[in-house]
Design a protein around this motif. Structure first.
Motif, PDB file in Angstrom:
ATOM      1  N   GLN A   1     -18.415  -0.329 -25.701  1.00  0.00           N
ATOM      2  CA  GLN A   1     -17.609   0.501 -26.598  1.00  0.00           C
ATOM      3  C   GLN A   1     -18.227   0.695 -27.977  1.00  0.00           C
ATOM      4  O   GLN A   1     -18.148   1.789 -28.549  1.00  0.00           O
ATOM      5  CB  GLN A   1     -16.200  -0.096 -26.719  1.00  0.00           C
TER       6      GLN A   1
ATOM      7  N   GLN B   1     -11.135  -2.724 -29.213  1.00  0.00           N
ATOM      8  CA  GLN B   1     -11.936  -3.439 -28.217  1.00  0.00           C
ATOM      9  C   GLN B   1     -11.084  -3.879 -27.020  1.00  0.00           C
ATOM     10  O   GLN B   1     -11.198  -5.005 -26.545  1.00  0.00           O
ATOM     11  CB  GLN B   1     -12.629  -4.646 -28.861  1.00  0.00           C
ATOM     12  N   MET B   2     -10.254  -2.967 -26.547  1.00  0.00           N
ATOM     13  CA  MET B   2      -9.428  -3.273 -25.385  1.00  0.00           C
ATOM     14  C   MET B   2      -9.986  -2.547 -24.162  1.00  0.00           C
ATOM     15  O   MET B   2     -10.626  -1.492 -24.286  1.00  0.00           O
ATOM     16  CB  MET B   2      -7.973  -2.849 -25.623  1.00  0.00           C
ATOM     17  N   PRO B   3      -9.764  -3.087 -22.979  1.00  0.00           N
ATOM     18  CA  PRO B   3     -10.187  -2.387 -21.765  1.00  0.00           C
ATOM     19  C   PRO B   3      -9.495  -1.037 -21.641  1.00  0.00           C
ATOM     20  O   PRO B   3      -8.316  -0.890 -22.008  1.00  0.00           O
ATOM     21  CB  PRO B   3      -9.747  -3.340 -20.642  1.00  0.00           C
TER      22      PRO B   3
ATOM     23  N   GLY C   1      -4.583  -3.502 -22.327  1.00  0.00           N
ATOM     24  CA  GLY C   1      -5.413  -2.438 -21.787  1.00  0.00           C
ATOM     25  C   GLY C   1      -4.793  -1.085 -22.043  1.00  0.00           C
ATOM     26  O   GLY C   1      -3.565  -0.962 -22.175  1.00  0.00           O
TER      27      GLY C   1
ATOM     28  N   MET D   1     -10.761   2.029 -28.198  1.00  0.00           N
ATOM     29  CA  MET D   1     -12.040   1.340 -28.347  1.00  0.00           C
ATOM     30  C   MET D   1     -12.127   0.601 -29.676  1.00  0.00           C
ATOM     31  O   MET D   1     -12.768  -0.452 -29.778  1.00  0.00           O
ATOM     32  CB  MET D   1     -13.198   2.339 -28.255  1.00  0.00           C
TER      33      MET D   1
ATOM     34  N   VAL E   1     -16.016  -2.828 -21.861  1.00  0.00           N
ATOM     35  CA  VAL E   1     -15.634  -3.173 -23.236  1.00  0.00           C
ATOM     36  C   VAL E   1     -16.877  -3.425 -24.083  1.00  0.00           C
ATOM     37  O   VAL E   1     -16.951  -3.011 -25.250  1.00  0.00           O
ATOM     38  CB  VAL E   1     -14.697  -4.396 -23.254  1.00  0.00           C
TER      39      VAL E   1
END
Length: 395
Positions: A364, A313-315, A292, A310, A361
């Motif tokens: 994004q 694709q991570m929190p 994250g 983003m 997520v």
């Protein structure tokens, strides 16, 4: 104008900057070159020619008072003497400066200057008083004479107008985009290849922050929140916090001593990783393995690391202030940057893969489609062409 628009770009920051302004300039140049290869298919009527203006001399090295004084002299000499002469002899119509200060004397051309934020006015205590006075004088004189002042967000524009007195009508908001080492699958950022990267440097799960160790980054509060998180018995005892970046160039804004003190206070020496400045490839490695991204800053002009995160694709969790909700939109979760317990709750939500985290997520890819360096460069050209066409003939 019937002839191609000749756009000159001040390239000095390619040789001296180490953080955001160098990234901005690098990506903008790549995007201009990409547009040159696809002329005729753009949303502007004016073809253009790109001219890159390099400094004639190297920058004075060293950290002594004399070295810094010489570097300051070199900066203003370049901006006000060497740069406009070179732009004139290269036949530029527009000179773009991406580091707050443009040339005041502009024989035969107009300038566009980027103000990334209003920090020089908001945090005068973070800079040398004498240097800041001279810097602001040149920055404002050149900005008020320029064709347009570019701000990276609506928030930054509002702050710049508030603190500098530059008319809002003279300003344009042009968004940035992720670096080419982290291209979006749905929105290619340029024709440049992504930087190769391998596995992250550590095997343990970790939260990530990328940026200088400056006071406004609010990293002491982040460390306090992380300390609250690791006290929970349900949390993986190997989890870490990685802070990628080094001390800022200004000693007045350097928060590294307080960050180290906070790490020691909470006995996190084995849990918080300080990488110092690293290469772009190394930054990509850190992004690729993080569970994250955390952005606790108290003030940002754009917040580029949010978009970079983003791309992986991570929190993302971020402060609910300044430009960050404007840029992150629904692709991040937000917190009060002064509330360490609240930050800790969202850190735990990432660990537990909370439904709100999953939803952010999933948003994004839609948010990323709004940002590309090609679009950024295109907007620069549109603003330049429109401004020159509307300029008085005697100007």
């Amino acid at each position: 104008m019937s002839k191609p628009l000749k756009i000159a770009v001040d390239c000095r920051d390619l040789h001296i900057a180490t953080t955001g302004t160098k990234t901005y300039l690098t990506e903008l140049i790549i995007a201009f070159k990409t547009l040159q290869q696809t002329e005729g298919n753009q949303n502007f009527d004016q073809n253009f020619e790109l001219v890159l203006i390099e400094p004639l001399l190297g920058v004075m090295p060293g950290n002594s008072a004399l070295s810094k004084l010489i570097r300051h002299f070199q900066f203003f000499w370049w901006k006000q003497i060497s740069l406009p002469i070179l732009a004139f002899f290269k036949g530029a119509n527009i000179l773009i400066c991406t580091d707050y200060v443009a040339s005041i004397i502009t024989p035969g051309f107009k300038t566009m200057v980027v103000f990334h934020d209003a920090f020089f006015w908001e945090y005068p205590q973070h800079y040398s008083r004498g240097w800041l006075r001279i810097f602001k004088w040149f920055a404002l004189r050149s900005a008020k004479k320029s064709l347009s002042v570019i701000a990276p967000s609506e928030y930054a524009k509002k702050q710049i107008v508030l603190y500098t007195g530059i008319p809002a009508a003279k300003m344009s908001v042009v968004y940035e985009a992720p670096k080419t080492f982290a291209p979006s699958q749905s929105q290619p950022q340029s024709n440049a290849q992504a930087q190769p990267h391998t596995s992250p440097p550590i095997s343990a799960p970790y939260f990530l922050h990328v940026g200088t160790l400056a006071k406004h980054k609010n990293l002491v509060t982040l460390i306090e929140a992380f300390a609250l998180l690791v006290q929970k018995s349900s949390i993986d005892p190997s989890i870490k916090l990685v802070l990628v970046g080094g001390a800022p160039s200004s000693v007045y804004s350097n928060d590294e001593p307080n960050i180290i003190a906070a790490i020691q206070k909470h006995n996190l020496q084995n849990r918080v990783v300080l990488t110092g400045y690293v290469s772009s490839n190394a930054v990509a490695n850190w992004y690729s393995g993080a569970i994250g991204y955390v952005f606790p800053s108290r003030n940002e002009g754009f917040g580029l690391p949010m978009l970079e995160a983003m791309c992986y694709q991570m929190p993302i969790i971020a402060a609910n202030n300044t430009c960050l909700p404007e840029i992150g939109q629904g692709a991040a979760l937000y917190f009060d940057p002064n509330n360490a317990p609240q930050i800790a709750v969202l850190l735990e939500a990432i660990v537990n893969n909370d439904p709100s985290v999953i939803a952010s997520v999933n948003a994004q890819s839609i948010v990323l489609q709004q940002f590309s360096w090609k679009k950024t460069a295109n907007q620069f050209i549109q603003i330049a062409a429109k401004g020159l066409n509307n300029a008085p003939k005697h100007a």
